[in-house]
Design an enzyme around this catalytic site. Structure first.
Site, mmCIF file in Angstrom:
data_model
loop_
_atom_site.group_PDB
_atom_site.id
_atom_site.type_symbol
_atom_site.label_atom_id
_atom_site.label_comp_id
_atom_site.label_asym_id
_atom_site.label_seq_id
_atom_site.Cartn_x
_atom_site.Cartn_y
_atom_site.Cartn_z
ATOM 1 N N GLU A 98 0.849 -1.197 0.000
ATOM 2 C CA GLU A 98 0.000 0.000 0.000
ATOM 3 C C GLU A 98 0.887 1.250 0.000
ATOM 4 O O GLU A 98 2.010 1.213 0.516
ATOM 5 C CB GLU A 98 -0.891 -0.060 1.260
ATOM 6 C CG GLU A 98 -1.797 1.090 1.504
ATOM 7 C CD GLU A 98 -2.839 1.317 0.419
ATOM 8 O OE1 GLU A 98 -2.433 1.534 -0.736
ATOM 9 O OE2 GLU A 98 -4.036 1.325 0.722
ATOM 10 N N PHE A 151 -0.619 16.494 3.598
ATOM 11 C CA PHE A 151 -1.167 15.808 2.432
ATOM 12 C C PHE A 151 -0.049 15.562 1.428
ATOM 13 O O PHE A 151 0.646 16.485 1.008
ATOM 14 C CB PHE A 151 -2.313 16.611 1.816
ATOM 15 C CG PHE A 151 -3.195 15.733 0.980
ATOM 16 C CD1 PHE A 151 -4.215 14.989 1.556
ATOM 17 C CD2 PHE A 151 -2.969 15.604 -0.384
ATOM 18 C CE1 PHE A 151 -4.992 14.127 0.787
ATOM 19 C CE2 PHE A 151 -3.750 14.753 -1.160
ATOM 20 C CZ PHE A 151 -4.762 14.021 -0.571
ATOM 21 N N ARG A 164 0.029 11.745 -9.518
ATOM 22 C CA ARG A 164 0.507 10.372 -9.294
ATOM 23 C C ARG A 164 1.807 10.099 -10.054
ATOM 24 O O ARG A 164 2.608 9.266 -9.667
ATOM 25 C CB ARG A 164 -0.538 9.356 -9.758
ATOM 26 C CG ARG A 164 -1.822 9.326 -8.948
ATOM 27 C CD ARG A 164 -2.625 8.079 -9.303
ATOM 28 N NE ARG A 164 -4.030 8.183 -8.933
ATOM 29 C CZ ARG A 164 -4.532 7.870 -7.741
ATOM 30 N NH1 ARG A 164 -3.731 7.456 -6.790
ATOM 31 N NH2 ARG A 164 -5.821 7.965 -7.493
HETATM 32 C C1 PRP Z 1 -5.659 6.283 -0.267
HETATM 33 C C2 PRP Z 1 -4.429 5.421 -0.123
HETATM 34 C C3 PRP Z 1 -4.900 4.321 0.774
HETATM 35 C C4 PRP Z 1 -5.943 4.990 1.640
HETATM 36 C C5 PRP Z 1 -5.356 5.289 2.980
HETATM 37 O O1 PRP Z 1 -6.435 5.713 -1.259
HETATM 38 O O2 PRP Z 1 -3.988 4.939 -1.356
HETATM 39 O O3 PRP Z 1 -5.509 3.270 0.047
HETATM 40 O O4 PRP Z 1 -6.306 6.205 0.990
HETATM 41 O O5 PRP Z 1 -6.266 5.960 3.771
HETATM 42 P P1 PRP Z 1 -6.921 5.372 5.078
HETATM 43 O O6 PRP Z 1 -5.827 4.715 5.890
HETATM 44 O O7 PRP Z 1 -7.437 6.606 5.769
HETATM 45 O O8 PRP Z 1 -8.005 4.443 4.711
HETATM 46 P P2 PRP Z 1 -7.609 6.473 -1.980
HETATM 47 O O9 PRP Z 1 -8.901 6.069 -1.351
HETATM 48 O O10 PRP Z 1 -7.308 7.933 -2.045
HETATM 49 O O11 PRP Z 1 -7.580 5.852 -3.408
HETATM 50 P P3 PRP Z 1 -6.353 5.794 -4.434
HETATM 51 O O12 PRP Z 1 -5.425 4.723 -3.931
HETATM 52 O O13 PRP Z 1 -7.004 5.443 -5.706
HETATM 53 O O14 PRP Z 1 -5.684 7.141 -4.463
#
Ligand code: PRP
Length: 175
Positions: A98, A151, A164
């Site tokens: 992740e 952020f 990205r």
């Molecule tokens: C972001 C990141 C993780 C998640 C983390 O994904 O990639 O998957 O948020 O946040 P959390 O610990 O508060 O759940 P996002 O939902 O932005 O999707 P993306 O990966 O497509 O950018």
């Protein structure tokens, strides 16, 4: 319109060095095994692509697509899976990859989902561990960098789907 400024927090070189270290540790820990590496789209795709090419043990890759953030920089808190993995994980050693662990809600959702399928082992590798906003207690097994609130974009991480593609990781300020 929002004015966005950004500054580099982890350079491409710093990330590359840390990815090598993580890959070496993972290769040592899983020596003699074959693992299934699951990336969480979209954010993890750049990190995962670099990581798997430095890991010296055989691995199978798969992806799930989970999203928790709405538009902008605030999490909605609701996790949605729009793409499941396609590999059977029963009795297998699984490593989730992740980009960022923030509230932990996405990871909790996914770990619970995978555990129902009875993997032999389940570990988590995150590039960025943002501890301050954690809502569920999650400890990643492998962490690239621990960061404070803020952020972050670049190296797979987005703001409204932008940035990205940047090779470095930046912290952004929105005014
Ligand atoms: C972001 C990141 C993780 C998640 C983390 O994904 O990639 O998957 O948020 O946040 P959390 O610990 O508060 O759940 P996002 O939902 O932005 O999707 P993306 O990966 O497509 O950018």
């Amino acid at each position: 319109m929002d004015k966005i400024s950004k500054e580099i927090i982890f350079s491409k070189e710093t990330i590359q060095k840390r990815v090598l270290e993580l890959a070496a540790q993972i290769s040592e820990d899983y020596a003699g095994k074959e693992i299934i590496i699951i990336g969480i789209l979209k954010g993890a795709f750049v990190f995962m692509a670099d990581l798997i090419r430095e890991i010296s043990i055989p691995c199978i890759v798969d992806f799930a697509r989970l999203a928790s953030y709405g538009a902008g920089s605030d999490s909605s808190g609701k996790v949605v899976m729009t793409k499941d993995i396609e590999t059977s994980i029963k009795g297998r050693d699984i490593l989730i990859v992740e980009d960022i662990l923030d509230t932990g809600l996405t990871m909790q959702y996914f770990v619970d989902w995978l555990k129902e399928r009875n993997p032999k082992s389940l570990k988590i590798c995150v590039l960025l561990n943002k501890r301050k906003r954690r809502k569920v207690s999650f400890k990643a097994d492998y962490v690239g960098f621990t960061i404070d609130d803020g952020f972050f974009v670049g190296y797979g991480l987005d703001f409204n789907e932008m940035y990205r593609f940047l090779p470095d990781i930046y912290v952004i300020n929105i005014n």
